[in-house]
Write a protein that holds these residues in place. Structure first.
Motif, short mmCIF file in Angstrom:
data_model
loop_
_atom_site.label_atom_id
_atom_site.label_comp_id
_atom_site.label_asym_id
_atom_site.label_seq_id
_atom_site.Cartn_x
_atom_site.Cartn_y
_atom_site.Cartn_z
N ASN A 114 0.74 -1.14 -0.05
CA ASN A 114 0.07 -0.05 0.02
C ASN A 114 0.61 1.13 0.03
O ASN A 114 1.65 1.43 1.07
CB ASN A 114 -0.67 0.00 1.42
CG ASN A 114 -1.95 1.12 1.50
OD1 ASN A 114 -1.58 2.29 0.66
ND2 ASN A 114 -2.86 1.01 2.11
N LEU A 115 0.94 2.04 -1.07
CA LEU A 115 1.67 3.03 -1.11
C LEU A 115 1.38 4.42 -0.17
O LEU A 115 2.09 5.02 0.26
CB LEU A 115 1.64 3.70 -2.82
CG LEU A 115 2.53 2.98 -3.70
CD1 LEU A 115 2.33 3.55 -4.86
CD2 LEU A 115 4.12 3.21 -3.35
N ASP A 116 0.01 4.30 0.19
CA ASP A 116 -0.15 5.34 1.15
C ASP A 116 0.62 5.07 2.60
O ASP A 116 1.10 6.11 3.33
CB ASP A 116 -1.75 5.13 1.75
CG ASP A 116 -2.72 5.47 0.49
OD1 ASP A 116 -2.33 6.19 -0.23
OD2 ASP A 116 -3.94 5.18 0.64
N LEU A 157 3.62 2.96 2.43
CA LEU A 157 5.17 2.96 1.93
C LEU A 157 5.45 4.42 1.93
O LEU A 157 6.72 4.80 1.96
CB LEU A 157 5.44 1.96 0.86
CG LEU A 157 4.95 0.63 1.06
CD1 LEU A 157 5.21 -0.04 -0.18
CD2 LEU A 157 6.09 -0.08 2.11
#
Lengths: 344, 827
Positions: free
Chosen positions: A336-338, A340
């Motif tokens: 999940n880039l939110d 990372l």
């Protein structure tokens, strides 16, 4: 004439099989089944076949047609049309505007917080004189259990919730799976840490994950004592938390160490006063450790009358959660880039 | 393992306060999972006396009861059979909680109630509501001489503390699964000498043959290895009834339901001694026996055939597994030995004649059966740790005594005892100096002797450094000297150990090249905008299907958590693409990941280690929904070329699959993922050998990914092999460089690499002249069917400045040489 035409049919099929390796369904369809395709061409030839052989030729050609149709259909299920060919050796496609050329992306990449902490930990152990050995992710019963003094069928195995493959291979449930290899590979004095991913067959929630990081340590030399073990682990933890710590030892049971213990430290986040991280006890469990069981040394080719040693293992995930205030362990491997993008 | 402080105190003095004891147990025995003040549960509940009972005027099944609770008289509406004046009851006032419903989310506090105009100010609880037995048919009454208003916790002996030690910490301590064993250890921890109660002392083990009988019972043990001992006795004229309050509360504290006096006795002795017992209905054992015997037959055997079944006490019919130890009559199984009794011989309220069994079962067989049957009982918890067979008989004798006392039974004939391979006490010797050295503990010989003696490990000095210790059969965990070291350190206190760092050499520690490489690669990739992903080793069929991949060569788990986590991945790419997709769906325009991890397949097996080869891989991806003319393949190639440059790799090649002689199997497996026209094998050549570095390409169009998506999977071992190979270096020149942009024109399909390699090798041949080659542009003229590469070429004299003539000559040679590969200078 008949012999010749049957060979033709076979030749078309051979050619098709060759083409299938390199081409997509769309181009195969065009080449073979379209109105000017090879199969259609073949069928047109029927006019030139002697009357008595037409039937056989027709049958064969129709079988070929059905065969190719079927194969293209199957191929089509797994691939749609292919893209246009490119020069795979070029740095970019021709006529491309300067702004569209491959480039360093405007945003920096992010490191998973687990890796960052692992690197920090390995750095400390390297400075303390430990070598690093990576853990494998698919192992056998011998390394996971037997070489570690877990007899077959031993109830202690229940404390490690392991996955098994149909071949009785095991994604290791602890990094100790490398202990026997470390003992065999290195000559005493042995100082090795083993970082690795381990796997537990348990239901997951915010605080439980089937996959986690562990760091194992192995130290073997002449006259190694429990005092050495405790001092070594304490030195590492003090370096890690960058403060002096009080320690408390809690007896535990692991088949591969004797004596075996849980290494507790006064909570470095509240200095032992009591906080949510330590459950208001003032203490947190830092790792499991113990003196390597003589049977394990023996199995690793080391004479327990001459040498002794200690080992430890600790999980990384919980530590990183605590340090960063992460509430759900599953985020680490969620991609999940939110999540990372908040780490550097 | 649960116990209460009062229960401990029956066997040893407890000097420490409850909280202190808990902390001390943590540092001397094992993790304490629970510490509970039991009286909390009975807060505000008091003893009362019924002074008046009236029927409810409108609700006939209810009674209106006036109860004296010492300081006042309260009126409560109750159900069940009529109470009598003078009955002693428990009274739960308004605002208090019902004990068997401790959790606020489940139970509410008692409220004032009005039933047809009659007020009720509290509750008179049943035994079930008091959490002491299952009886919920009537108001609980007690006979006691305590005053009204006395806290009920006192009557129920609940002014006590429950401690629960983590079973895991006691895995090897079979003796600690009985309260007496725990008491022994706690005595030792407190520095007190412990003595086992007389009735629990075992007499010397004797060998007894595998078939034994008396006038009412015949026992035949066909599994002497798995059932080390079987003792049983028959008791007649038993009155099955409710247990006395002390027994009900004893069990209730530990969370065990009170059933009836006989079952409660067996459970009580199990928690006190760690020896599980089982009671059969004697008449049912005989009646269900098809051979119609004159006395009960008990045979210990394994299943006769794989279809054999038993219905256990929980009402479940079970197919018997091959490891199960069965207790049978001459024909049929009547219990899953050591795990659970059978329904057909269960004791009930009509039972008058019972068999009590006290046996010992093999821990491995018990564990296997328990796991296979999914049946985890208190007996399993104990037997799975390996109990001492020598206590079977002493515990059975205690059971007889209690049965006579609480159920008025009369014993029929002697105990039948089958014990073919008795467990014998052993001796261990330790060196006292070695003990001190190993533990780094400053402890005297006398202190060592006392510490051990306190927990009934008798010992004597053989010489000034040698201690001989008698190991009783209940301490089978003490097998080697290290076990004794632990015992000493644990009981004496780990906090007394002297800490000192080991001495080591100053020689540098070798680094791990693979770890160092990963750190370097990670730095480079993040620098170009790629984010680190860590994903699961496990994948599912749906995911692979989506990308056209098969799991034929993937290892399959027999116990996956879910179908999505059923196989061990053969490539890092499917998981990565899934994560890419998830982020795009969340609204990210561009997602670019890298991951280091291992992959496995069944084909790549190391016959020497007999293990699958762990392939250490690096995966890369780039995907964007932005409008761009760039083909995504080239963006990922840029990442790899950047890596190659920064890691000083030799020249790497991007080849068609058809150009690769032997494609490693792991890449063959992932091939169906890629578009046929947009993939390449990456390789380099070292010492005339070709190494495959990895695979790069764009996924096929049907994977629901943006058009601009590309991935690569790189073999880290081969990357490491080529990292930091020798680099060509030239001293900086003081002469001016000459730069010229040259545009070469080729036929349409001339690959860039051929042109570049040709120019580069030509320039290398000019050494020591310093040269640089860089691509400026690629132009394709669609009509003229040709392609133009524009390069900037720099040349610079090393020892002298190049004259105009010399440089013209060099550029002329370059232009001339380009003809060899079918190109020409574009004028």
């Amino acid at each position: 004439m008949q012999k010749f035409t049957i060979e033709q049919i076979q030749a078309v099929y051979q050619q098709f099989l060759e083409d299938k390796k390199q081409n997509g369904a769309a181009s195969l369809h065009k080449k073979y089944l379209s109105s000017k395709g090879l199969v259609k061409e073949l069928l047109k030839q029927i006019r030139n076949i002697p009357q008595e052989q037409r039937k056989l030729f027709g049958q064969e050609a129709n079988i070929l047609k059905q065969l190719i149709e079927k194969e293209i259909e199957n191929l089509g299920k797994t691939q749609l049309q292919t893209k246009t060919p490119i020069d795979i050796s070029a740095p970019y496609n021709p006529n491309i505007p300067e702004n569209d050329k491959p480039r360093i992306l405007p945003q920096n990449g992010h490191k998973n917080p687990l890796t960052k902490e692992l690197e920090n930990i390995l750095n400390i152990f390297q400075r303390m004189g430990f070598e690093i050995e990576e853990c494998i992710q698919l192992d056998d019963d011998y390394h996971m259990f037997e070489s570690l003094n877990f007899p077959k069928g031993h109830p202690a195995r229940d404390n490690w919730d392991t996955f098994w493959t149909t071949e009785h291979l095991v994604p290791p449930a602890h990094t100790s799976t490398m202990q026997n290899r470390v003992l065999k590979k290195y000559e005493p004095p042995i100082r090795v840490v083993v970082p690795g991913t381990v796997f537990r067959n348990e239901a997951t929630d915010a605080t439980h994950e089937h996959t986690l990081f562990q760091v194992e340590g192995v130290y073997v030399d002449k006259n190694v004592s429990v005092g050495h073990m405790l001092a070594t682990i304490k030195a590492y933890l003090e370096e890690f938390f960058e403060k002096d710590l009080k320690i408390r030892i809690q007896p535990a049971y692991f088949p591969f160490t004797e004596p075996d213990m849980e290494f507790m430290i006064n909570c470095p986040f509240c200095d032992g006063i009591g906080c949510s991280i330590c459950g208001h006890t003032g203490w947190i469990e830092a790792m499991g450790c113990g003196m390597i069981h003589p049977n394990v040394l023996k199995e690793g080719g080391i004479n327990p009358d001459e040498y002794s040693g200690f080992a430890w293992g600790f999980g990384l995930d919980r530590l990183v959660m605590i340090k960063n205030g992460i509430k759900d362990v599953r985020l680490f491997r969620s991609g999940n880039l939110d999540f990372l993008k908040q780490f550097d | 393992m649960k116990f209460t402080i009062n229960q401990l105190s029956e066997y040893t003095k407890v000097i420490l306060k409850p909280e202190e004891l808990t902390n001390t147990l943590r540092t001397h025995l094992g993790e304490v999972e629970e510490f509970t003040d039991l009286s909390e549960k009975y807060k505000d509940i008091v003893l009362g006396t019924v002074v008046e009972v009236k029927r409810h005027p409108t609700k006939e099944h209810l009674q209106v009861v006036k109860v004296n609770i010492g300081n006042k008289i309260v009126q409560v509406i109750a159900g069940g059979p009529q109470l009598n004046a003078g009955d002693r009851v428990a009274y739960i006032p308004i605002g208090a909680r019902i004990p068997n419903n401790l959790h606020p989310e489940k139970g509410e506090t008692i409220q004032k109630m009005v039933v047809d105009g009659i007020e009720s100010e509290g509750v008179l609880p049943s035994a079930k509501e008091l959490d002491i037995s299952e009886n919920h048919t009537r108001v609980w009454t007690v006979s006691t001489s305590e005053k009204d208003g006395t806290p009920i916790s006192k009557i129920l002996t609940m002014d006590d503390y429950l401690i629960d030690i983590e079973n895991k910490a006691l895995t090897n301590r079979a003796d600690c699964f009985g309260i007496i064993g725990i008491a022994r250890d706690i005595a030792g921890i407190q520095g007190l000498s412990f003595s086992t109660p007389e009735w629990f002392k075992t007499t010397e083990a004797k060998k007894i043959e595998a078939v034994q009988e008396n006038t009412v019972l015949r026992v035949e043990n066909k599994l002497p290895k798995l059932c080390k001992r079987y003792t049983a006795v028959v008791i007649d004229n038993v009155k099955i009834k409710e247990s006395p309050l002390w027994l009900q509360t004893y069990l209730s504290k530990l969370g065990i339901r009170s059933i009836n006096n006989i079952v409660d006795i067996t459970n009580y002795l199990m928690v006190v001694t760690g020896q599980p017992l089982h009671a059969f209905d004697y008449d049912k054992v005989v009646k269900t026996d098809p051979s119609n015997p004159s006395k009960a037959h008990i045979i210990i055997r394994s299943r006769k055939e794989p279809t054999e079944k038993i219905t256990t006490l929980d009402g479940k019919e079970r197919l018997i597994n091959e490891e199960a130890i069965l207790i049978c009559n001459s024909e049929n199984p009547i219990a899953l030995g050591g795990i659970m009794g059978g329904e057909s011989t269960e004791i009930d309220e009509n039972t008058t004649k019972i068999i009590i069994e006290s046996a010992n079962f093999d821990y491995i067989a018990i564990r296997k059966t328990s796991n296979k049957q999914g049946l985890f009982t208190d007996a399993v918890t104990r037997f799975a740790r390996g109990q001492d067979p020598n206590k079977c008989k002493t515990v059975l004798q205690k059971a007889i005594e209690l049965t006579q006392e609480l159920a008025e039974g009369t014993i029929l004939d002697d105990i039948v005892d089958v014990y073919t391979e008795p467990r014998l006490p052993r001796k261990l010797t330790i060196s006292l100096n070695r003990t001190r050295e190993f533990l780094a503990l400053d402890i005297s010989n006398e202190q060592i002797q006392t510490v051990l003696q306190n927990v009934e490990l008798k010992n004597k000095l053989i010489d000034e450094d040698t201690l001989e210790i008698d190991i009783p059969t209940f301490r089978n965990d003490l097998q080697i000297a290290e076990d004794i070291y632990e015992e000493i350190a644990r009981l004496y206190g780990y906090d007394k150990i002297t800490l000192s760092l080991p001495q080591r050499t100053i020689a540098p520690t070798p680094t791990n090249k693979m770890i160092d490489l990963k750190i370097r690669v990670s730095e480079i990739l993040r620098g170009v905008g790629v984010t680190e992903l860590i994903s699961y080793l496990f994948v599912g069929k749906d995911l692979y299907d989506k990308f056209g991949l098969t799991l034929q060569d993937a290892y399959q788990l027999i116990n996956p958590l879910s179908p999505e986590l059923e196989y061990i991945r053969t490539s890092l790419l499917p998981s990565m693409l899934e994560k890419v997709q998830q982020n795009l769906n969340k609204g990210y325009n561009t997602v670019s990941f890298y991951e280091f991890n291992q992959v496995f397949n069944k084909h790549d097996f190391n016959t020497q280690t007999q293990l699958p080869i762990p392939h250490k891989h690096l995966a890369l991806s780039y995907s964007t929904t932005n409008k761009t003319k760039l083909i995504a393949y080239y963006q990922v190639k840029f990442f790899i070329d950047t890596l190659a440059k920064r890691l000083n790799l030799p020249s790497i090649q991007y080849k068609n699959i058809s150009e690769v002689e032997e494609l490693p199997y792991k890449y063959q497996l992932v091939l169906p993922l890629f578009d046929k026209n947009r993939n390449a094998i990456i390789s380099y050549t070292l010492d005339n050998q070709e190494y495959i570095l990895g695979i790069i390409g764009e996924p096929r169009a049907n994977a629901q990914l943006p058009e601009h998506t590309a991935v690569a999977e790189i073999d880290l071992e081969n990357l490491l092999l080529a990292t930091d190979l020798e680099k060509y270096y030239q001293d900086p020149s003081k002469y001016p460089p000459i730069k010229r942009d040259l545009c070469f024109q080729f036929e349409e399909n001339t690959p860039y690499q051929i042109v570049y390699d040709h120019l580069q090798s030509f320039l290398n041949s000019l050494r020591p002249i310093y040269t640089e080659l860089s691509l400026k542009d690629i132009y394709k003229d669609p009509d003229e069917k040709n392609i133009q590469y524009t390069f900037r070429i720099t040349i610079q004299g090393q020892n002298k400045a190049l004259t105009k003539e010399e440089s013209n000559q060099i550029f002329g040679q370059i232009i001339q040489s380009i003809r060899k590969i079918g190109g020409k200078l574009k004028e």
